[in-house]
Design an enzyme around this catalytic site. Structure first.
Site, PDB file in Angstrom:
ATOM      1  N   GLY A  78      43.274 -27.301  29.997  1.00 20.56           N
ATOM      2  CA  GLY A  78      42.612 -27.164  31.293  1.00 20.56           C
ATOM      3  C   GLY A  78      43.559 -26.566  32.320  1.00 20.56           C
ATOM      4  O   GLY A  78      43.207 -25.652  33.022  1.00 20.56           O
ATOM      5  N   PHE A  79      44.750 -27.136  32.391  1.00 22.23           N
ATOM      6  CA  PHE A  79      45.791 -26.633  33.297  1.00 22.23           C
ATOM      7  C   PHE A  79      45.330 -26.613  34.750  1.00 22.23           C
ATOM      8  O   PHE A  79      45.815 -25.824  35.547  1.00 22.23           O
ATOM      9  CB  PHE A  79      46.278 -25.247  32.863  1.00 22.23           C
ATOM     10  CG  PHE A  79      46.607 -25.159  31.407  1.00 22.23           C
ATOM     11  CD1 PHE A  79      47.592 -25.973  30.869  1.00 22.23           C
ATOM     12  CD2 PHE A  79      45.945 -24.290  30.569  1.00 22.23           C
ATOM     13  CE1 PHE A  79      47.892 -25.921  29.525  1.00 22.23           C
ATOM     14  CE2 PHE A  79      46.238 -24.236  29.220  1.00 22.23           C
ATOM     15  CZ  PHE A  79      47.214 -25.051  28.692  1.00 22.23           C
ATOM     16  N   GLY A 101      53.301 -34.631  32.538  1.00 21.73           N
ATOM     17  CA  GLY A 101      52.533 -33.450  32.150  1.00 21.73           C
ATOM     18  C   GLY A 101      53.012 -32.153  32.768  1.00 21.73           C
ATOM     19  O   GLY A 101      52.867 -31.091  32.180  1.00 21.73           O
ATOM     20  N   GLU A 102      53.559 -32.214  33.963  1.00 21.68           N
ATOM     21  CA  GLU A 102      53.808 -30.965  34.676  1.00 21.68           C
ATOM     22  C   GLU A 102      55.266 -30.675  34.995  1.00 21.68           C
ATOM     23  O   GLU A 102      55.618 -29.551  35.326  1.00 21.68           O
ATOM     24  CB  GLU A 102      52.971 -30.954  35.961  1.00 21.68           C
ATOM     25  CG  GLU A 102      51.515 -30.727  35.656  1.00 21.68           C
ATOM     26  CD  GLU A 102      50.572 -31.241  36.734  1.00 21.68           C
ATOM     27  OE1 GLU A 102      50.071 -30.421  37.497  1.00 21.68           O
ATOM     28  OE2 GLU A 102      50.353 -32.456  36.803  1.00 21.68           O
ATOM     29  N   THR A 139      54.856 -37.423  21.688  1.00 19.32           N
ATOM     30  CA  THR A 139      53.917 -36.703  22.561  1.00 19.32           C
ATOM     31  C   THR A 139      54.625 -36.271  23.847  1.00 19.32           C
ATOM     32  O   THR A 139      54.298 -35.227  24.417  1.00 19.32           O
ATOM     33  CB  THR A 139      52.675 -37.562  22.893  1.00 19.32           C
ATOM     34  OG1 THR A 139      53.108 -38.784  23.491  1.00 19.32           O
ATOM     35  CG2 THR A 139      51.876 -37.874  21.653  1.00 19.32           C
ATOM     36  N   ILE A 195      43.447 -34.233  27.063  1.00 19.77           N
ATOM     37  CA  ILE A 195      43.628 -32.818  27.403  1.00 19.77           C
ATOM     38  C   ILE A 195      44.826 -32.245  26.668  1.00 19.77           C
ATOM     39  O   ILE A 195      45.406 -31.239  27.063  1.00 19.77           O
ATOM     40  CB  ILE A 195      43.755 -32.693  28.943  1.00 19.77           C
ATOM     41  CG1 ILE A 195      43.653 -31.242  29.393  1.00 19.77           C
ATOM     42  CG2 ILE A 195      45.024 -33.352  29.452  1.00 19.77           C
ATOM     43  CD1 ILE A 195      43.584 -31.091  30.895  1.00 19.77           C
ATOM     44  N   LEU A 230      56.619 -43.272  27.055  1.00 19.05           N
ATOM     45  CA  LEU A 230      55.750 -44.157  26.269  1.00 19.05           C
ATOM     46  C   LEU A 230      55.650 -43.754  24.814  1.00 19.05           C
ATOM     47  O   LEU A 230      55.372 -44.579  23.955  1.00 19.05           O
ATOM     48  CB  LEU A 230      54.350 -44.202  26.886  1.00 19.05           C
ATOM     49  CG  LEU A 230      54.282 -44.699  28.334  1.00 19.05           C
ATOM     50  CD1 LEU A 230      52.843 -44.913  28.745  1.00 19.05           C
ATOM     51  CD2 LEU A 230      55.086 -45.990  28.517  1.00 19.05           C
TER      52      LEU A 230
END
Lengths: 727, 329
Positions: free
Chosen positions: A226-227, A692-693, A622, A453, A618
């Site tokens: 999605g970004f 994520g970013e 991933t 996502i 966590l």
């Protein structure tokens, strides 16, 4: 259980690589038909006439929705193009929808529609729009914020940098394009949509169509990237619902790749002027970060590029200013680390320029201006271990072997350059809900309306529940992406884990307590008559702590007690007073090595080393993937991504994946990522800040700085292409 | 995409016969370019004649020591064929630098010759002006986004470039294109196959609408490993050339018996530079000689507002490619 932090493989990995994961366009239902968008071919003006007679007569056509005949939606916002009037605000705006039995029929019919336009002069010159630009805000935060006396401090500074950095329009380009299937059943609307915010989209759709929120259900089991572009609701979703209502059948709409360049958001162009003052010793005395970015003429969106400048370094005088330029382009939106990716590029290149002017090691300059507190509010950080990131990353990279002079490192005919930059991303958290259910078959369900996502959240949900319940992850199933589940926030801003895991933990505690209370009250249970404190639940067994052999399986207990699931639901709000006590940001240090062919121009990023302070990690596996993904996007920002706009029409001329360049495998060298991994329990109980970013932030600057070190050329206009390097 | 008829054929004669009967129909081979153009309605053939079942996939040595490349041999099979790798490494390199593995697995040799330009104004019918798509309508690229457009041999009607890498190597190797029409076979030299835009940019090649490419014939090559395909692009794979160079030198103990030089990404056709080749012939290998050849190759360049970089880039690429081909690197 102790699964948190472990490199556990994605529970949905096999589904994805075998093609069994069902993405939003992959649902079938009786009567499904297909819609395609017809888009404007002018940037500004109005539709003077539309001849859809041939399209209506074409084979298979069920409906043609136009501004003439489309359902009127009184609450429709101007930002959405829902055929409510004849106005055209940008090139590529949806102006009609064709619905047919088959996709090919819809496409063909769409090509038969003839539109006459009355064209107005478009606003497409970004720089010419500066004088009429206006202030704005980003997620409620004001675009302008200053402290100290910047002008005075700049006047008195020993050393000054004053440069302009520019970044082009970017389009998100997830592999999975936008897609939606809409189906009405009376006043109830069900939508399968590739979305980053099913709850938000549900609320907006309910309002648009004048129905109760409870009448609208959104489902999204997987998002194929999605970004940011799947955060807001775009026109195609309500258009699919309008079409579905008109033909009284389920309607599927999948955007074509070129349609991903225009009506569904973009990262706006930025023009960033950085004025930095420092003492001869390298202490920052002032920073002015003045940003111009574009938006559409129908809605404000602010690319908050100067926000990272508010938090990065200790500096007594700082001014951050944003101005928005209205252009006849589709509305821009959040794009992979909005503001921070473009802003850290400019700030961190300016810092490199300052280091050279001071004849100082760029890492040393950053350490010299290190701040332990938020430089504006003076509040402490919930956790900040950036110094450790610098040290560890520099050591892993071998930074001490760098020779400072540009063009001083070579490998054969190639120039070698090393660059460094600081990374940062705000740590956010929002309210979230979750349920944890003990099922009669002895398995456990953990569920929340969040989105997978690529972040690995199915896996993280299971890990969180496993640890909270002392149950093996193999016995737990995760469910998400459905507004029928307890709601979770938008999957954006790197805040999913920080928001969702506390809700899961609380729901798990509740269901566990409930189970133990039921067990001690149950005369058939081996723990009957014990107090709740004296009993425990582990590995699917209920038992007395003092005599663990007196136990019972969860499934047996439930079966004896009516066979009904036992459930705990929690809604957890973040502590709103935290912001008065702390600032909360992730940080990192990134080093890049490039080689540049000095004659021909191409740059290769040979290796990147980054160390992150993101609180508790966590899932090592991933997390690593997310860091690497961010770095790859950072390399793309530095070297590749660039939406080319035709200056006269505002059409993007490279609206395909052959000509819109994102990095390919061959562009990526060695990537070494690691994390400090110290829990930030101020933010949430697990101490995770979200990752994520942050990988994209700083990376473009590290690459740009490495290119300067290699070549002595300071390219201040991204992307740094071969043609710019040989100019 | 428009509705179209579809017919499979399994021999050249049937193919030629079928295409002669349907005005505007097209042969379908790999489809990697044609289907894209049909999707955005740039191409609207009333009929596709699927030639994939015609046995034209062979790659064989010819009696003169050359190699015949079947028109339907896939690009990847061609690039990886032992004969090509050994005798025409220039061609292998050029093919493998183009597109992506998936595209090369589908794309055929004949189809590669017939690729159409990736000029965005040609590819997007929302731009009404494109002389190649709609003759006489004008050219949107002249004052538009033309960073990657032609600097050589362009006209005021069209500044598009030919996108192929393979064809640049074929130009340097002086390949011959064997085609079959209603009246039988004929041979077109690769240099005559692609056209310059002039006043008729809608016509890309000298192939007649009713002709089928059956093979690409490579003459014996004296260049062998003294050749190099250099491609400069904005990312390491899956990007069209900003500039590319096919260089081949026939070397005899430090002296150049003959040389072939062709450029990609700079013109409406693979741009063979015979003047530069002449400057090289009979000379001793040296960087300064290559610099002279490069200057000569670009002497007629007419860059526009946004593609002036190509002149210098092409010169440097020529020097580098010749240096590698000549074994001086």
């Amino acid at each position: 259980m102790n699964t948190i932090g472990k490199p556990i493989s994605r529970v949905d990995g096999k589904l994805k690589v075998t093609g069994s994961a069902r993405y939003s366009a992959e649902f079938d239902m009786p009567g499904l038909c297909y819609a395609v968008l017809v888009q404007s071919t002018i940037p500004a003006g109005r539709i003077a006439g539309m001849d859809d007679s041939l399209a209506r007569k074409a084979a298979g056509v069920l409906a043609v929705l136009t501004p003439e005949n489309a359902q009127r939606l009184p609450g429709a916002e101007k930002r959405l193009s829902l055929l409510q009037d004849n106005q055209v605000y940008y090139n590529g705006q949806p102006v009609a929808v064709v619905v047919a039995e088959k996709l090919e029929e819809a496409h063909h019919a769409a090509s038969l529609i003839k539109i006459r336009y009355s064209v107005s002069a478009p606003k497409l010159d970004f720089v010419a729009g500066f004088p009429s630009s206006h202030p704005g805000n980003h997620n409620g935060e004001p675009g302008d914020m200053s402290w100290g006396d910047v002008d005075g401090a700049l006047k008195d500074s020993d050393i000054k940098i004053d440069q302009v950095y520019t970044t082009p329009i970017h389009h998100h380009n997830p592999m999975e394009p936008h897609a939606a299937i809409a189906q009405w059943n009376g006043d109830e609307l069900t939508v399968h949509e590739s979305a980053q915010d099913i709850s938000g989209h549900r609320a907006k759709l309910a309002k648009l169509f004048g129905v109760q929120e409870s009448n609208v259900r959104l489902i999204c089991l997987f998002v194929g990237g999605g970004f940011g572009c799947k955060g807001p609701l775009w026109s195609h979703v309500p258009l699919a619902a309008m079409a579905a209502r008109q033909v009284n059948r389920p309607v599927k709409i999948v955007l074509e790749r070129p349609q991903m360049f225009g009506p569904v958001g973009a990262r706006p162009r930025t023009h960033q002027r950085l004025t930095v003052g420092a003492t001869r010793e390298g202490k920052l005395t002032a920073i002015r970060h003045e940003v111009h970015a574009h938006t559409s003429v129908i809605e404000d969106y602010l690319e908050s590029s100067a926000f990272p400048t508010r938090v990065m370094y200790g500096c007594p005088n700082v001014s951050t200013i944003h101005r928005i330029v209205d252009l006849n382009l589709g509305t821009p939106t959040y794009t992979r680390a909005p503001g921070v990716a473009t802003g850290t590029y400019a700030l961190e290149v300016a810092m490199d320029e300052l280091a050279y002017k001071l004849n100082m090691d760029p890492l040393q300059l950053r350490l010299l201006n290190y701040t332990e507190n938020d430089p504006q509010t003076k509040l402490p950080f919930t956790g900040k271990h950036l110094r450790d990131c610098y040290t560890r990353a520099a050591e892993r990279f071998g930074w001490s072997n760098r020779t400072r002079e540009p063009r001083s490192m070579r490998d054969g005919s190639q120039l070698i350059g090393w660059g460094v930059a600081t990374e940062t991303y705000p740590a956010n958290r929002r309210p979230a809900s979750a349920l944890v259910r003990f099922k009669p078959d002895g398995r456990v369900l953990v569920a929340t309306g969040t989105h997978e996502i690529g972040n690995g959240i199915y896996t993280i949900m299971i890990q969180t529940a496993a640890d909270a319940l002392n149950v093996s992850p193999d016995l737990i199933d995760a469910q998400l992406g459905d507004t029928a589940l307890p709601p979770a926030p938008i999957t954006a801003g790197s805040m999913t884990v920080a928001s969702v895991t506390p809700a899961i933990q609380t729901a798990a505690e509740r269901v566990r307590t409930r189970l133990l209370q039921m067990a001690v009250a149950d005369s058939g249970s081996p723990v009957h008559d014990a107090s709740v404190d004296e009993v425990d639940f582990k590995d699917g067994l209920i038992f007395r702590k003092l005599s663990p052999n007196r136990s019972e399986k969860l499934g047996d207990f439930i079966a004896r007690n009516g066979g009904q699931p036992i459930e705990g639901i929690a809604h957890v709000e973040p502590d709103e007073t935290l912001k008065q006590k702390f600032a909360s940001h992730s940080f990192g240090a990134v080093f890049a090595e490039v080689s540049v062919d000095p004659d021909l121009g191409p740059t290769r990023v040979r290796r990147v080393t980054a160390v992150y302070d993101v609180g508790k990690v966590l899932n090592e596996k991933t997390a690593r993937s997310q860091f690497i993904g961010g770095i790859v996007w950072g390399i793309g920002l530095a070297l590749h991504e660039d939406s080319h706009m035709d200056a006269r029409t505002g059409r993007i001329v490279n609206e395909n994946l052959a000509d819109y360049h994102v990095p390919v495998n061959a562009d990526i060298g060695e990537i070494d990522v690691s994390a400090i991994d110290i829990a930030d329990t101020h933010l949430n109980p697990l101490g995770a800040r979200g990752i994520g970013e942050i990988g994209i932030t700083g990376t473009a600057a590290a690459v740009a700085n490495a290119i300067y070190h290699a070549t002595g050329k300071r390219i201040r206009d991204l992307p740094i292409t071969p043609q710019k390097l040989i100019a | 995409m428009n509705p179209f008829e579809y017919q499979q054929v399994d021999e050249p004669a049937t193919a030629v016969d079928a295409i002669s009967r349907w005005r505007g129909s097209k042969f379908l081979a790999g489809g990697t370019n044609l289907i894209d153009l049909m999707k955005n309605t740039v191409e609207q053939p009333p009929k596709l004649i699927d030639i994939n079942h015609i046995p034209l996939r062979g790659i064989e040595q010819t009696p003169d020591g050359g190699v015949k490349l079947g028109a339907l041999a896939r690009n990847s099979d061609t690039a990886n064929h032992p004969l090509i790798r050994k005798n025409y490494p220039l061609l292998s390199q050029a093919i493998l630098s183009g597109a992506s593995p998936q595209l090369r697995n589908m794309a055929t040799n004949g189809g590669n010759l017939l690729q159409r330009t990736r000029c965005p104004y040609f590819m997007d019918p929302a731009f009404s002006r494109c002389n190649k798509r709609t003759p006489g309508s004008g050219c949107s690229a002249l004052e538009g986004f033309h960073e990657n457009h032609a600097i050589l041999g362009a006209s005021d009607q069209c500044i598009a470039t030919h996108p192929s890498d393979m064809c640049v190597a074929l130009a340097a190797l002086e390949a011959k294109v064997r085609v079959r029409g209603p009246k039988g076979e004929r041979i077109i030299a690769i240099g005559d196959f692609h056209r310059l835009p002039g006043t008729t940019p809608q016509i890309d090649t000298t192939l007649m609408p009713d002709e089928l490419i059956v093979s690409i014939d490579l003459p014996p090559s004296p260049y062998g490993s003294h050749s190099h395909y250099l491609k400069i692009r904005e990312r390491t794979s899956y990007a069209f050339a900003l500039v590319s160079v096919a260089a081949a030198i026939d070397v005899d103990s430090g002296w150049i018996r003959g040389a072939r030089l062709a450029l990609g990404g700079v013109a409406h056709k693979p741009w063979r530079v015979e003047a530069a080749e002449a400057a090289l012939a009979g000379q001793k290998l040296s960087i300064s000689l290559f610099e002279q050849a490069a200057s000569r190759a670009l002497s007629g360049a007419r860059p526009r507002r946004d593609n002036t970089y190509k002149v210098e880039m092409a010169k440097r690429a020529i020097i580098r490619a010749l240096t590698i081909a000549g074994g001086l690197a």
